[in-house]
Design an enzyme around this catalytic site. Structure first.
Site, mmCIF file in Angstrom:
data_model
loop_
_atom_site.group_PDB
_atom_site.id
_atom_site.type_symbol
_atom_site.label_atom_id
_atom_site.label_comp_id
_atom_site.label_asym_id
_atom_site.label_seq_id
_atom_site.Cartn_x
_atom_site.Cartn_y
_atom_site.Cartn_z
ATOM 1 N N HIS A 1 -8.178 1.939 13.240
ATOM 2 C CA HIS A 1 -7.793 2.975 12.285
ATOM 3 C C HIS A 1 -8.947 3.873 11.852
ATOM 4 O O HIS A 1 -8.705 4.960 11.345
ATOM 5 C CB HIS A 1 -7.136 2.341 11.047
ATOM 6 N N ASN B 1 -7.033 -2.819 9.754
ATOM 7 C CA ASN B 1 -7.448 -1.454 10.079
ATOM 8 C C ASN B 1 -8.086 -1.340 11.454
ATOM 9 O O ASN B 1 -8.694 -0.313 11.772
ATOM 10 C CB ASN B 1 -8.418 -0.928 9.022
ATOM 11 N N GLU C 1 -7.199 -5.814 -0.660
ATOM 12 C CA GLU C 1 -8.233 -5.509 0.320
ATOM 13 C C GLU C 1 -9.656 -5.611 -0.227
ATOM 14 O O GLU C 1 -10.442 -4.678 -0.134
ATOM 15 C CB GLU C 1 -7.969 -4.134 0.948
ATOM 16 N N LYS D 1 1.304 -9.934 9.116
ATOM 17 C CA LYS D 1 0.981 -9.024 8.007
ATOM 18 C C LYS D 1 1.151 -9.746 6.672
ATOM 19 O O LYS D 1 0.312 -9.627 5.768
ATOM 20 C CB LYS D 1 1.859 -7.772 8.063
ATOM 21 N N HIS E 1 -7.429 7.275 12.295
ATOM 22 C CA HIS E 1 -7.189 8.157 11.146
ATOM 23 C C HIS E 1 -8.006 9.442 11.281
ATOM 24 O O HIS E 1 -7.523 10.537 10.976
ATOM 25 C CB HIS E 1 -7.590 7.462 9.838
ATOM 26 N N LYS F 1 0.874 -1.188 0.000
ATOM 27 C CA LYS F 1 0.000 0.000 0.000
ATOM 28 C C LYS F 1 0.899 1.222 0.000
ATOM 29 O O LYS F 1 1.716 1.408 0.900
ATOM 30 C CB LYS F 1 -0.856 0.027 1.266
ATOM 31 N N ARG G 1 -8.187 -8.390 4.389
ATOM 32 C CA ARG G 1 -7.089 -7.474 4.749
ATOM 33 C C ARG G 1 -7.583 -6.310 5.613
ATOM 34 O O ARG G 1 -6.798 -5.714 6.357
ATOM 35 C CB ARG G 1 -6.403 -6.952 3.470
HETATM 36 N N1 LIG Z 1 1.477 1.599 3.762
HETATM 37 C C1 LIG Z 1 1.006 0.996 4.823
HETATM 38 O O1 LIG Z 1 0.555 -0.141 4.776
HETATM 39 C C2 LIG Z 1 1.045 1.721 6.127
HETATM 40 C C3 LIG Z 1 0.781 1.018 7.321
HETATM 41 C C4 LIG Z 1 0.892 1.705 8.518
HETATM 42 C C5 LIG Z 1 1.251 3.047 8.537
HETATM 43 N N2 LIG Z 1 1.482 3.690 7.365
HETATM 44 C C6 LIG Z 1 1.871 5.098 7.346
HETATM 45 O O2 LIG Z 1 3.137 5.221 8.000
HETATM 46 C C7 LIG Z 1 3.261 6.565 8.472
HETATM 47 C C8 LIG Z 1 3.861 6.561 9.846
HETATM 48 O O3 LIG Z 1 5.130 5.987 9.771
HETATM 49 P P1 LIG Z 1 6.203 6.192 10.938
HETATM 50 O O4 LIG Z 1 5.548 6.009 12.241
HETATM 51 O O5 LIG Z 1 7.346 5.350 10.582
HETATM 52 O O6 LIG Z 1 6.526 7.749 10.884
HETATM 53 P P2 LIG Z 1 7.622 8.597 10.085
HETATM 54 O O7 LIG Z 1 7.937 8.014 8.788
HETATM 55 O O8 LIG Z 1 7.115 9.994 10.144
HETATM 56 O O9 LIG Z 1 8.911 8.486 11.005
HETATM 57 C C9 LIG Z 1 8.872 9.036 12.297
HETATM 58 C C10 LIG Z 1 10.091 9.933 12.589
HETATM 59 O O10 LIG Z 1 11.211 9.100 12.854
HETATM 60 C C11 LIG Z 1 12.329 9.544 12.083
HETATM 61 N N3 LIG Z 1 13.160 8.353 11.888
HETATM 62 C C12 LIG Z 1 12.958 7.338 11.022
HETATM 63 N N4 LIG Z 1 13.843 6.363 11.258
HETATM 64 C C13 LIG Z 1 14.638 6.775 12.269
HETATM 65 C C14 LIG Z 1 15.728 6.191 12.965
HETATM 66 N N5 LIG Z 1 16.131 4.950 12.699
HETATM 67 N N6 LIG Z 1 16.345 6.909 13.932
HETATM 68 C C15 LIG Z 1 15.893 8.160 14.234
HETATM 69 N N7 LIG Z 1 14.850 8.749 13.651
HETATM 70 C C16 LIG Z 1 14.222 8.056 12.670
HETATM 71 C C17 LIG Z 1 11.700 10.129 10.854
HETATM 72 O O11 LIG Z 1 12.581 11.013 10.224
HETATM 73 C C18 LIG Z 1 10.492 10.837 11.434
HETATM 74 O O12 LIG Z 1 10.854 12.072 11.970
HETATM 75 C C19 LIG Z 1 1.881 7.163 8.410
HETATM 76 O O13 LIG Z 1 1.830 8.065 7.327
HETATM 77 C C20 LIG Z 1 0.968 5.988 8.138
HETATM 78 O O14 LIG Z 1 -0.173 6.338 7.417
HETATM 79 C C21 LIG Z 1 1.389 3.053 6.173
HETATM 80 ZN ZN LIG Z 2 -1.437 1.957 11.057
#
Ligand SMILES: NC(=O)c1ccc[n+]([C@@H]2O[C@H](COP(=O)([O-])OP(=O)(O)OC[C@H]3O[C@@H](n4cnc5c(N)ncnc54)[C@H](O)[C@@H]3O)[C@@H](O)[C@H]2O)c1
Ligand SMILES: [Zn+2]
Length: 372
Positions: free
Chosen positions: A256, A253, A245, A235, A260, A151, A249
């Protein structure tokens, strides 16, 4: 005698016919990225997409690995933050890929969290009608969830992930060492998705999380690796059974719909994704109770484990219910403007597509506002 260093690498297949790939989990494996790509893949150029602060520690070893094949590799950076997961960022990246001379045999490698993986994956899905990409997730949340399953997408001001495409990566490379630098709040945000897997599919995982939370907070290697592995396996199984989905799948959520909506209602600034999902999972449990699906005992256990993960559970008192309900009605799973909920029948057993009367949702919110 020095103790033997055993470096265990775990490989989990995501079985999707000709779009199958492997998730590799290990410690210190970034330098081996190229060896983890499917053999036979041959690329004219590579682009690594990362954040400036991850460049030296994490993108550089990945770059060295790819360059060892003699593939010309460019590094692009974007600023961190959900507010940059939008079409503007995507449009800028298209231009930069073109400038870098990336053709249809180019590959994009994302090194970062879920935001970077989602927007990078979306660009890979759409640039020249799709190029290959690899996910190198560096947050716990991206390692257990966002990097797997194809996704990809960006947000609109009116809702999360409203623009997107299914586009499976060629590989997912999870180096658990990257979590050493992850700020505590981001780490806890990832724990929310791990707890989610326990609730929707695996009571034993849930109980283990409840028992081992202090070790998880200390990022104890074996406990953490095993939680990541189990999450990835769940997953991968769910995605293999329903890639796009059409049905099952949707259980991913859980939490969520409200989560969300809270992110939207608070302008993506107040909650980390996992924090919003934590609040949303409590909402889902209470909503389930209201309509007689979720046993109160399950809600108690869910709240207990989220509390011990130091995640928020209360519905924010200053956010109007109407704002959240309106945002939920724009959720991608909404039908005819009515949100559909994933609810838990028990720990380890969730059901999706449930239509809930608005009165039950409001009653659940009212109970949740009182929590602290
Ligand atoms: N595609 C999917 O199936 C799916 C599933 C769940 C969530 N998401 C999406 O994922 C996003 C959230 O992802 P997230 O929680 O990883 O947030 P993010 O990508 O914003 O990362 C969080 C913070 O951590 C920092 N960071 C990343 N790796 C680091 C590291 N190793 N050391 C220090 N800092 C680091 C980043 O720069 C950022 O500031 C949301 O947009 C959500 O919608 C997508
Ligand atoms: Zn999520």
């Amino acid at each position: 005698m020095r103790p033997l260093q055993v470096c265990l690498v775990i490989e989990i297949p995501v079985c999707l016919a000709d779009r199958s790939y492997a998730i590799t989990i290990g410690s210190g494996i970034l330098e081996q990225t190229v060896g983890l790509l499917p053999s036979g893949d041959d690329y004219t150029s590579a682009v690594i997409l990362t954040h400036p602060h991850l460049l030296k520690a994490y993108a550089a070893p990945v770059k060295r690995s790819i360059e060892s094949l003699g593939v010309r590799t460019t590094v692009l950076t974007i600023r961190p933050g959900e507010r940059f997961k939008n079409l503007r960022t995507a449009a800028r990246l298209y231009d930069l890929l073109l400038d870098a001379g990336v053709d249809r045999k180019g590959i994009l490698v994302t090194v970062g969290g879920g935001v970077l993986g989602d927007v990078g994956g979306f660009v890979a899905a759409t640039y020249l009608r799709g190029i290959d990409f690899v996910q190198v997730p560096t947050t716990l949340l991206a390692q257990v969830d966002a990097s797997i399953g194809g996704k990809t997408g960006v947000d609109l001001p009116g809702g999360k992930n409203l623009i997107g495409a299914f586009h499976q990566p060629r590989a997912v490379v999870i180096d658990t060492d990257t979590l050493n630098t992850l700020p505590p709040r981001e780490y806890r945000s990832g724990l929310a998705e791990v707890v989610k897997y326990g609730i929707i599919a695996d009571e034993a995982l849930f109980d283990r999380l409840a028992a081992e939370m202090p070790l998880l907070h200390r990022r104890e290697f074996n406990v953490l690796s095993s939680a990541i592995e189990r999450s990835c396996r769940i997953k991968a199984e769910v995605v293999a059974q329903d890639e796009t989905e059409q049905g099952g799948r949707a259980i991913l959520n859980f939490g969520h719909t409200v989560g969300h909506a809270l992110e939207v209602a608070t302008g993506y600034r107040r909650f980390k994704h996992g924090e919003a999902i934590s609040v949303g999972m409590v909402s889902a449990s209470l909503i389930g109770e209201e309509i007689g699906i979720t046993p109160p005992e399950a809600t108690t256990r869910i709240i207990g484990v989220l509390r011990s993960a130091r995640l928020p559970i209360a519905f924010p008192a200053d956010v109007p219910y109407d704002l959240v309900l309106k945002a939920a009605s724009h959720d991608k799973k909404a039908l005819g403007g009515r949100p559909r909920f994933v609810l838990a029948r028990a720990i380890g057993n969730a059901e999706h597509g449930i239509d809930v009367p608005e009165t039950a949702v409001r009653a659940a919110f009212a109970r949740q506002v009182e929590m602290s």
